[in-house]
Design a protein around this motif. Sequence first.
Motif, short mmCIF file in Angstrom:
data_model
loop_
_atom_site.label_atom_id
_atom_site.label_comp_id
_atom_site.label_asym_id
_atom_site.label_seq_id
_atom_site.Cartn_x
_atom_site.Cartn_y
_atom_site.Cartn_z
N GLY A 20 0.94 -1.39 0.05
CA GLY A 20 0.01 -0.11 0.15
C GLY A 20 0.80 1.27 0.03
N VAL A 21 1.95 1.30 0.85
CA VAL A 21 2.84 2.49 0.80
C VAL A 21 3.39 2.59 -0.61
N ILE A 22 3.98 1.77 -1.03
CA ILE A 22 4.66 1.65 -2.48
C ILE A 22 3.70 2.13 -3.50
N LEU A 23 2.52 1.44 -3.43
CA LEU A 23 1.50 1.98 -4.41
C LEU A 23 1.01 3.35 -4.21
N ALA A 24 0.74 4.09 -3.16
CA ALA A 24 0.31 5.30 -2.85
C ALA A 24 1.47 6.09 -3.36
N LYS A 25 2.75 6.01 -3.28
CA LYS A 25 3.96 6.64 -3.76
C LYS A 25 3.72 6.85 -5.22
N LEU A 26 3.49 5.73 -5.91
CA LEU A 26 3.44 5.54 -7.44
C LEU A 26 2.26 6.31 -8.04
N LEU A 27 1.36 6.28 -7.26
CA LEU A 27 0.08 6.95 -7.65
C LEU A 27 -0.14 8.51 -7.32
N GLY A 28 0.77 8.75 -6.52
CA GLY A 28 0.67 10.31 -5.61
C GLY A 28 -0.43 10.21 -4.91
N TYR A 29 -0.74 9.18 -4.38
CA TYR A 29 -2.03 9.10 -3.51
C TYR A 29 -1.34 9.21 -2.06
N SER A 30 -2.46 9.61 -0.77
CA SER A 30 -2.31 9.23 0.45
C SER A 30 -2.41 7.96 0.83
N PHE A 31 -1.82 7.51 1.96
CA PHE A 31 -1.64 5.92 2.46
C PHE A 31 -2.63 6.02 3.82
N VAL A 32 -3.58 5.07 3.84
CA VAL A 32 -4.17 5.18 5.05
C VAL A 32 -4.37 3.66 5.57
N ASP A 33 -3.80 3.48 6.76
CA ASP A 33 -3.81 2.11 7.54
C ASP A 33 -4.97 2.01 8.45
N THR A 34 -6.10 1.20 8.24
CA THR A 34 -7.26 1.52 8.98
C THR A 34 -7.19 0.84 10.43
N ASP A 35 -6.07 0.20 10.77
CA ASP A 35 -5.67 0.03 12.10
C ASP A 35 -5.26 1.13 13.07
N LEU A 36 -4.51 1.83 12.38
CA LEU A 36 -4.06 3.12 12.93
C LEU A 36 -5.19 4.24 12.96
#
Length: 169
Positions: A20-36
């Motif tokens: 998810g973190v890598i994908l967010a960087k590639l897409l220019g998106y935010s990363f959200v971890d629902t556990d957090l």
Amino acid sequence: MNGKNIVLIGMPAVGKSTVGVILAKLLGYSFVDTDLVIQKSEGKLLKHIIAEKGIDGFIGTENRILSSLDVTNSVISTGGSVIYGEDAMKNLSRNGTVVYLKLDYHKLKYRLHNIKNRGVVIREGQTLSSLYRERAPLYEKYADIIIDENGCNIEKTVGKIMESIDASL
């Protein structure tokens, strides 16, 4: 993808957060971890929520919080139990493309090692095998895209997701 999210679902240890973190960087998106998100909302660690409320109480809390999660242009990494919350899954599906990271049971068992230390939502006496058999059909039910991770490293998994997302646009 005009405001849509990418929602990663799957068993614990399949790499939802890392991918998810890598994908967010590639897409220019935010990363959200629902556990957090859940921990912040409740002011407690997940293990403390589970200890206080029990598994059903935790699942209810997770469902309540994630049914009102409102983000855009985000890659959302969910906890493995999110698929038990129908309201949460409706919200996540409505606002994003749900991607199931699928790994076969033997590889999953190897990755998980000690299930108790991992914070997996599992009932007393339940085995990893029975949990896998219980959850797999639910992951498939909610998935818009299924990514077979067998034989994939993180980069290959990310590449498969990117190809599938491009194909679905």
